[in-house]
Write a protein that holds these residues in place. Sequence first.
Motif, mmCIF file in Angstrom:
data_model
loop_
_atom_site.group_PDB
_atom_site.id
_atom_site.type_symbol
_atom_site.label_atom_id
_atom_site.label_comp_id
_atom_site.label_asym_id
_atom_site.label_seq_id
_atom_site.Cartn_x
_atom_site.Cartn_y
_atom_site.Cartn_z
ATOM 1 N N ASN A 218 0.833 -1.197 0.000
ATOM 2 C CA ASN A 218 0.000 0.000 0.000
ATOM 3 C C ASN A 218 0.865 1.244 0.000
ATOM 4 N N ILE A 219 1.806 1.308 0.956
ATOM 5 C CA ILE A 219 2.654 2.487 1.094
ATOM 6 C C ILE A 219 4.019 2.080 1.666
ATOM 7 N N ALA A 291 7.424 10.744 -16.970
ATOM 8 C CA ALA A 291 6.809 11.465 -15.854
ATOM 9 C C ALA A 291 6.788 10.621 -14.586
ATOM 10 N N PHE A 292 6.762 11.321 -13.430
ATOM 11 C CA PHE A 292 6.642 10.696 -12.116
ATOM 12 C C PHE A 292 5.333 11.178 -11.494
ATOM 13 N N TYR A 293 4.503 10.211 -11.033
ATOM 14 C CA TYR A 293 3.153 10.535 -10.570
ATOM 15 C C TYR A 293 2.993 10.493 -9.050
ATOM 16 N N GLY A 294 4.083 10.429 -8.294
ATOM 17 C CA GLY A 294 3.990 10.672 -6.866
ATOM 18 C C GLY A 294 4.197 9.509 -5.934
ATOM 19 N N TRP A 295 3.714 8.308 -6.291
ATOM 20 C CA TRP A 295 3.802 7.202 -5.329
ATOM 21 C C TRP A 295 5.265 6.801 -5.119
ATOM 22 N N PRO A 296 5.662 6.563 -3.864
ATOM 23 C CA PRO A 296 4.863 6.598 -2.634
ATOM 24 C C PRO A 296 4.910 7.928 -1.885
ATOM 25 N N TYR A 297 5.729 8.873 -2.350
ATOM 26 C CA TYR A 297 6.053 10.036 -1.521
ATOM 27 C C TYR A 297 4.925 11.057 -1.435
ATOM 28 N N SER A 298 4.103 11.144 -2.471
ATOM 29 C CA SER A 298 3.047 12.154 -2.478
ATOM 30 C C SER A 298 1.879 11.645 -3.304
ATOM 31 N N TYR A 299 0.748 12.345 -3.180
ATOM 32 C CA TYR A 299 -0.442 11.972 -3.938
ATOM 33 C C TYR A 299 -1.074 13.219 -4.547
ATOM 34 N N TRP A 300 -1.768 13.015 -5.650
ATOM 35 C CA TRP A 300 -2.411 14.074 -6.425
ATOM 36 C C TRP A 300 -1.457 15.256 -6.585
ATOM 37 N N PRO A 306 3.441 11.347 4.598
ATOM 38 C CA PRO A 306 4.571 11.143 5.516
ATOM 39 C C PRO A 306 4.815 9.687 5.877
ATOM 40 N N ARG A 307 3.907 8.793 5.505
ATOM 41 C CA ARG A 307 4.123 7.375 5.816
ATOM 42 C C ARG A 307 5.266 6.784 5.001
ATOM 43 N N ALA A 308 5.566 7.367 3.863
ATOM 44 C CA ALA A 308 6.664 6.879 3.023
ATOM 45 C C ALA A 308 7.975 7.430 3.560
ATOM 46 N N GLN A 309 8.800 6.558 4.085
ATOM 47 C CA GLN A 309 10.074 6.977 4.684
ATOM 48 C C GLN A 309 11.225 6.143 4.135
ATOM 49 N N PRO A 313 12.349 14.751 -1.196
ATOM 50 C CA PRO A 313 11.803 16.044 -1.624
ATOM 51 C C PRO A 313 11.951 16.317 -3.116
ATOM 52 N N GLU A 314 13.033 15.841 -3.726
ATOM 53 C CA GLU A 314 13.205 16.061 -5.159
ATOM 54 C C GLU A 314 12.143 15.322 -5.959
ATOM 55 N N LYS A 315 11.828 14.118 -5.523
ATOM 56 C CA LYS A 315 10.772 13.358 -6.200
ATOM 57 C C LYS A 315 9.429 14.059 -6.038
ATOM 58 N N VAL A 316 9.145 14.523 -4.826
ATOM 59 C CA VAL A 316 7.880 15.215 -4.589
ATOM 60 C C VAL A 316 7.778 16.441 -5.485
ATOM 61 N N ALA A 317 8.836 17.184 -5.591
ATOM 62 C CA ALA A 317 8.825 18.397 -6.413
ATOM 63 C C ALA A 317 8.567 18.087 -7.872
ATOM 64 N N ALA A 318 8.952 16.880 -8.306
ATOM 65 C CA ALA A 318 8.787 16.495 -9.708
ATOM 66 C C ALA A 318 7.436 15.844 -9.993
#
Length: 427
Positions: A218-219, A291-300, A306-309, A313-318
């Motif tokens: 899941n995460i 393209a990168f769509y966020g999983w697991p670090y972010s959504y939408w 924060p569960r993904a550890q 931050p670079e992935k989230v920004a992208a």
Amino acid sequence: MIRSILLIGMLTIALSAGDAGAQPQQFGPNPNLPEPERGLLPNMKIPRPANWGNDLPKVPSGYKIQAIATDLKIPRQTLLLPNGDILVAEGSGGYAPNVRPKDVIAGYIKSLGKSSVKGGNRLTLLRDADGDGAYEMQGVFADNLDAPYGLALVNGALYVANQDALVRFDYRDGDTKASGPPVKVTDLPSKINHHWTKAMTASADGRFLYVGIGSNSNITERGMDAEEDRAMIWQIDVQTGAHRPYATGLRNPTALTIQPGTGQLWAVVNERDEIGPDLVPDYLTSVKEGAFYGWPYSYWGQNVDPRAQPQDPEKVAAAIRPDYALGSHVAALGVAFSTPAMGPDFSEGVFVGMHGSWNRDAPVGYKVVFIPFRDGKPAGDPVDFVSGFLVGDGNTRGRPVGVTVDPRGALIVADDLSNTIWRITKN
């Protein structure tokens, strides 16, 4: 054993206490995202199987629906062949061990909403020889497969995405059985196989196959090592079997299709669980190369999970936002572009098969919707096209999976609970 069953039953009651304050489902390009809700366990409630009897699913006025195949063995995806025959992939896969107590409970809850039939691990061929819509022939095209799911026909070769490998059969128009055993094209990630389905479509020019490979958790409960080559779409060279990541960060891309006229790849994706009944929306999106769509670090987009550890931050920004939210936990498993033959109200857009939720008190999904398009993009709210699966006592008579459009003017829907293939046409 009795104590375990009682414990699960008590937890089932406790976990289905209700979604008080739950927000409406979110649709469209700018969904309302509530604050995450964290708890010891998520809500878990699934409608139980019920029989159709003499009833049929509901379709819009001016359309009719009929069952063209029954008594199948977990039908998942379908493929329309050039002569009008329909291939049905039947099976059920996955062998992920439980890693948390909640996995045991979730597995039990999910099992209550499934067919008791064992998956067929086969392809079934349907034929309507006289064109009356009855599909009088139903036979096994190939068996001894391993949870087949994605299907594609390219230049006289039939490709099947098993849960562990992409394989190929030779195919001649009109074949009713495979002429021999399949040839392996390439292995697909299959260790653990938490998300086992391997969705597939072919590029417009037939050079490439695109295969969706879901995450192993899941995460990231199993760690990032378990996610190697996961949560992404592969591009596979038809001639050589060589593959590369085409797009990443897609938690579970469960159905893929190519947009007519543009060659653009589209997908429906099942998003993460356990942060509330209205997070995170499953989605429909065009898939951008690289393209990168966020999983697991972010959504939408860039909403951090924060569960993904450890975080990245670079992935989230992208991370980019998908095109269109379908609603949280609807479990979209099918997607197909319409044609003008489906009628003026449903001529431009996509049909999406929604298998249905298991993890919220008020069930969502359990239907096929139509997403209207304008200028090649989603434009407007979903319209129910096949519904009536849910019944008033909290049960369901079916669960849609794959959808396929026949350009002659029919929608084909696989239902893996009643083990039926439905066909919807204009009156």
